[in-house]
Design a protein around this motif. Structure first.
Motif, mmCIF file in Angstrom:
data_model
loop_
_atom_site.group_PDB
_atom_site.id
_atom_site.type_symbol
_atom_site.label_atom_id
_atom_site.label_comp_id
_atom_site.label_asym_id
_atom_site.label_seq_id
_atom_site.Cartn_x
_atom_site.Cartn_y
_atom_site.Cartn_z
ATOM 1 N N ALA A 50 0.923 -1.573 -0.210
ATOM 2 C CA ALA A 50 -0.081 0.103 0.422
ATOM 3 C C ALA A 50 0.631 1.069 -0.179
ATOM 4 N N VAL A 51 0.091 2.224 -0.853
ATOM 5 C CA VAL A 51 1.623 3.746 -1.238
ATOM 6 C C VAL A 51 0.087 4.554 -1.236
ATOM 7 N N THR A 52 1.244 5.799 -0.638
ATOM 8 C CA THR A 52 0.279 6.948 -0.623
ATOM 9 C C THR A 52 0.407 7.697 -1.619
ATOM 10 N N LYS A 53 0.364 8.614 -2.510
ATOM 11 C CA LYS A 53 1.260 9.860 -3.602
ATOM 12 C C LYS A 53 0.920 11.167 -2.618
ATOM 13 N N VAL A 54 1.896 11.187 -2.572
ATOM 14 C CA VAL A 54 1.601 12.311 -1.969
ATOM 15 C C VAL A 54 1.694 14.057 -2.526
ATOM 16 N N ALA A 55 2.187 13.658 -3.751
ATOM 17 C CA ALA A 55 3.230 15.055 -4.605
ATOM 18 C C ALA A 55 3.115 14.336 -6.294
ATOM 19 N N ASP A 56 2.580 15.174 -6.655
ATOM 20 C CA ASP A 56 2.606 14.657 -8.094
ATOM 21 C C ASP A 56 3.441 16.758 -8.927
ATOM 22 N N ILE A 57 4.372 16.718 -8.787
ATOM 23 C CA ILE A 57 4.782 17.931 -9.033
ATOM 24 C C ILE A 57 4.939 18.147 -11.312
ATOM 25 N N ILE A 58 4.265 18.237 -11.930
ATOM 26 C CA ILE A 58 4.527 18.216 -13.433
ATOM 27 C C ILE A 58 5.619 20.018 -13.797
ATOM 28 N N GLU A 59 6.636 18.972 -14.306
ATOM 29 C CA GLU A 59 7.523 20.186 -15.103
ATOM 30 C C GLU A 59 8.516 20.773 -14.554
ATOM 31 N N ASN A 349 15.924 7.702 4.054
ATOM 32 C CA ASN A 349 16.792 6.614 5.412
ATOM 33 C C ASN A 349 16.277 5.021 5.434
ATOM 34 N N ASP A 350 15.156 5.422 6.292
ATOM 35 C CA ASP A 350 14.232 4.447 6.286
ATOM 36 C C ASP A 350 13.351 3.882 5.449
ATOM 37 N N ALA A 351 13.128 4.490 4.099
ATOM 38 C CA ALA A 351 12.547 3.221 3.334
ATOM 39 C C ALA A 351 11.127 3.558 3.312
ATOM 40 N N THR A 352 10.496 4.680 4.208
ATOM 41 C CA THR A 352 8.961 4.634 4.111
ATOM 42 C C THR A 352 8.281 5.899 3.687
ATOM 43 N N ALA A 353 9.347 6.388 2.203
ATOM 44 C CA ALA A 353 9.363 7.630 1.280
ATOM 45 C C ALA A 353 10.347 7.065 -0.060
ATOM 46 N N PHE A 354 9.098 7.870 -1.053
ATOM 47 C CA PHE A 354 10.622 7.768 -2.197
ATOM 48 C C PHE A 354 9.742 8.725 -2.960
ATOM 49 N N ALA A 355 10.807 9.349 -4.316
ATOM 50 C CA ALA A 355 10.439 10.431 -5.080
ATOM 51 C C ALA A 355 11.582 9.767 -6.293
ATOM 52 N N THR A 356 10.663 10.286 -7.346
ATOM 53 C CA THR A 356 11.076 9.360 -8.414
ATOM 54 C C THR A 356 10.963 10.795 -9.754
ATOM 55 N N VAL A 357 11.642 10.553 -10.935
ATOM 56 C CA VAL A 357 11.612 11.231 -11.760
ATOM 57 C C VAL A 357 11.130 10.774 -13.072
ATOM 58 N N THR A 358 9.668 11.378 -13.554
ATOM 59 C CA THR A 358 9.778 10.141 -14.684
ATOM 60 C C THR A 358 9.300 11.903 -15.635
ATOM 61 N N SER A 359 9.376 11.585 -17.443
ATOM 62 C CA SER A 359 9.549 12.414 -18.021
ATOM 63 C C SER A 359 8.464 11.698 -19.072
ATOM 64 N N VAL A 360 7.687 13.153 -19.869
ATOM 65 C CA VAL A 360 6.402 12.701 -20.620
ATOM 66 C C VAL A 360 7.487 13.698 -21.515
ATOM 67 N N LEU A 361 6.600 12.947 -22.925
ATOM 68 C CA LEU A 361 7.426 13.436 -24.584
ATOM 69 C C LEU A 361 6.386 13.609 -24.572
ATOM 70 N N ALA A 362 5.841 14.602 -25.547
ATOM 71 C CA ALA A 362 4.449 15.548 -25.529
ATOM 72 C C ALA A 362 5.119 16.518 -27.456
ATOM 73 N N GLY A 363 4.311 15.474 -28.623
ATOM 74 C CA GLY A 363 5.846 15.998 -30.121
ATOM 75 C C GLY A 363 6.920 15.812 -29.681
ATOM 76 N N SER A 364 7.694 16.752 -29.518
ATOM 77 C CA SER A 364 8.878 17.297 -29.686
ATOM 78 C C SER A 364 9.898 17.960 -28.281
ATOM 79 N N ARG A 365 8.383 18.093 -27.818
ATOM 80 C CA ARG A 365 9.265 19.117 -26.033
ATOM 81 C C ARG A 365 8.903 17.750 -24.950
ATOM 82 N N LEU A 366 9.805 17.887 -24.928
ATOM 83 C CA LEU A 366 10.353 16.560 -22.973
ATOM 84 C C LEU A 366 10.274 17.347 -22.033
ATOM 85 N N THR A 367 9.231 17.106 -21.139
ATOM 86 C CA THR A 367 9.222 17.433 -19.985
ATOM 87 C C THR A 367 9.184 16.241 -18.633
ATOM 88 N N TYR A 368 10.104 16.960 -17.434
ATOM 89 C CA TYR A 368 9.962 16.214 -16.591
ATOM 90 C C TYR A 368 9.343 16.575 -15.705
#
Length: 380
Positions: A50-59, A349-368
């Motif tokens: 079970a996980v909960t999304k704390v934040a979804d930070i766009i671009e 350090n306690d492995a209770t939360a993590f953040a990850t970088v993902t990418s989105v390609l829209a046409g020729s524009r790449l955003t993270y």
């Protein structure tokens, strides 16, 4: 059904098929039913964590900027991102619309790390800039801005790791590991030339007593950090890919991309460029786990950490999410955190939360984008 944990079901299924093919009709049915029952028992996936999304930070990137590094505060409340063209920005999980930009354009940022206090950020610049910088909140603005506190030239370095108290910062360079006293911002000791080839990954125990390093030649070594002496060396250089290489093709170079030490230093883990996961007992050298998924690829940077109860938070073979490995039982549970591929990961350090970088390609524009996830305390 494909098991989440790679097991030995394939050979068993082939043997069962052979028995079925040579048996009389009634026995065929009975064997088939038995084989189906056994197969389902083996392949039945464990319930996801079970996980909960704390934040979804766009671009999170500026125009034309590639995001190569990320750090997550110990409480999961703030993420820092570093770009190949220099900018560093801080994103509050509760309100990520107005990030704090750290002043000054630098060379590419290769790594970032928050101190346990959350009020100190270390950054590492690549090659020409080659500086370790410390950043802290500006008290004159009530912490609304951050300022550079110190810059330390360190050469060609690659990764950062604070100890559990924040008093010590380990810096992995291409050919050595530096231990920096955070209070004085000066080097306290140095582990020189620990491997035959360049370093590829490292970790530090919370008490600062043990280091784990990996080299491009395929060795993974546990060190007494204070005495700068090796305790145990393991090898991951042997390829675990199935099948034979085409004639004339050289054997692949296999080395660890991410490594981790358990909080007490009793276990070491590594994931190779081929995606093979290893866990060892540091005192005896006993191999506790070796899992090679033929479909796996190299793991995202930063995507490995032991939990407080001895489990291992590790990447999935397809880079789409994480999994929680029970090393003793050799079972794995998916961490269902989004459906995007992970580029780089920061785990508390306690492995209770993590953040990850993902990418989105829209046409020729790449955003993270950055996603921050919180894991339930019991992993239920």
């Amino acid at each position: 059904m494909r098991p989440d944990w790679a097991g030995g079901a394939t050979a068993g299924a082939v043997a069962a098929d052979s028995q079925i093919e040579n048996a009389e009709p009634r026995r065929v049915v009975l064997v088939a039913i038995a084989a189906l029952a056994i197969g389902c028992k083996r392949e039945a996936p464990l319930p996801p964590v079970a996980v909960t999304k704390v934040a979804d930070i766009i671009e999170v990137n500026t125009s034309g900027g590639f995001v190569d590094s990320i750090a997550l505060a110990p409480d999961g409340s703030v993420a820092a991102t570093g770009q190949r063209n220099g900018p560093i920005r801080l994103w509050a999980a509760a309100d990520p619309k107005e990030p704090i930009a750290l002043d000054g354009q630098r060379q590419a940022i290769v790594d970032l790390a928050f101190a346990p206090s959350r009020r100190l950020l270390a950054s590492l610049g690549r090659h020409k800039e080659s500086a370790l910088r410390f950043w802290q909140p500006d008290e004159r603005t009530g912490g609304k801005t951050w300022i550079e506190a110190t810059a330390v030239p360190v050469g060609r370095c690659l990764a950062l790791r604070f100890d559990g108290s924040g008093a010590l910062l380990a810096v992995m360079c291409e050919r050595e590991v530096l231990l920096v006293d955070v209070a004085t911002r000066r080097e306290s000791s140095r582990l020189s030339n620990p491997h035959k080839e360049a370093l590829t990954a490292f970790d530090l125990t919370p008490d600062g007593s043990k280091l784990l390093t990996a080299g491009h030649e395929g060795d993974v070594t546990v060190w007494d950090a204070l005495a700068a002496t090796p305790i145990r060396t393991f090898s991951v250089a042997r390829s675990r890919r199935p099948g034979q290489l085409p004639q004339g093709m050289p054997a692949p170079e296999v080395f660890a991309v991410v490594v981790a030490l358990s909080p007490d230093g009793s276990r070491a883990a590594a994931v190779t460029i081929e995606g093979t996961v290893y866990v060892w007992e540091t005192a005896t050298g006993k191999e506790l786990l070796s899992e090679a998924d033929p479909e796996a690829g190299g793991p995202p940077t930063g995507s490995l950490r032991f939990t407080g109860d001895g489990q291992l938070l590790a990447p999935r073979g397809d880079r789409y999410g994480m999994r929680l490995i029970d090393v003793a039982r050799k079972t794995s549970r998916k961490v269902l955190a989004g459906g995007k591929a992970y580029h780089t990961v920061a785990i508390t350090n306690d492995a209770t939360a993590f953040a990850t970088v993902t990418s989105v390609l829209a046409g020729s524009r790449l955003t993270y984008d950055v996603e921050i996830w919180k894991i339930s305390p019991a992993g239920d």
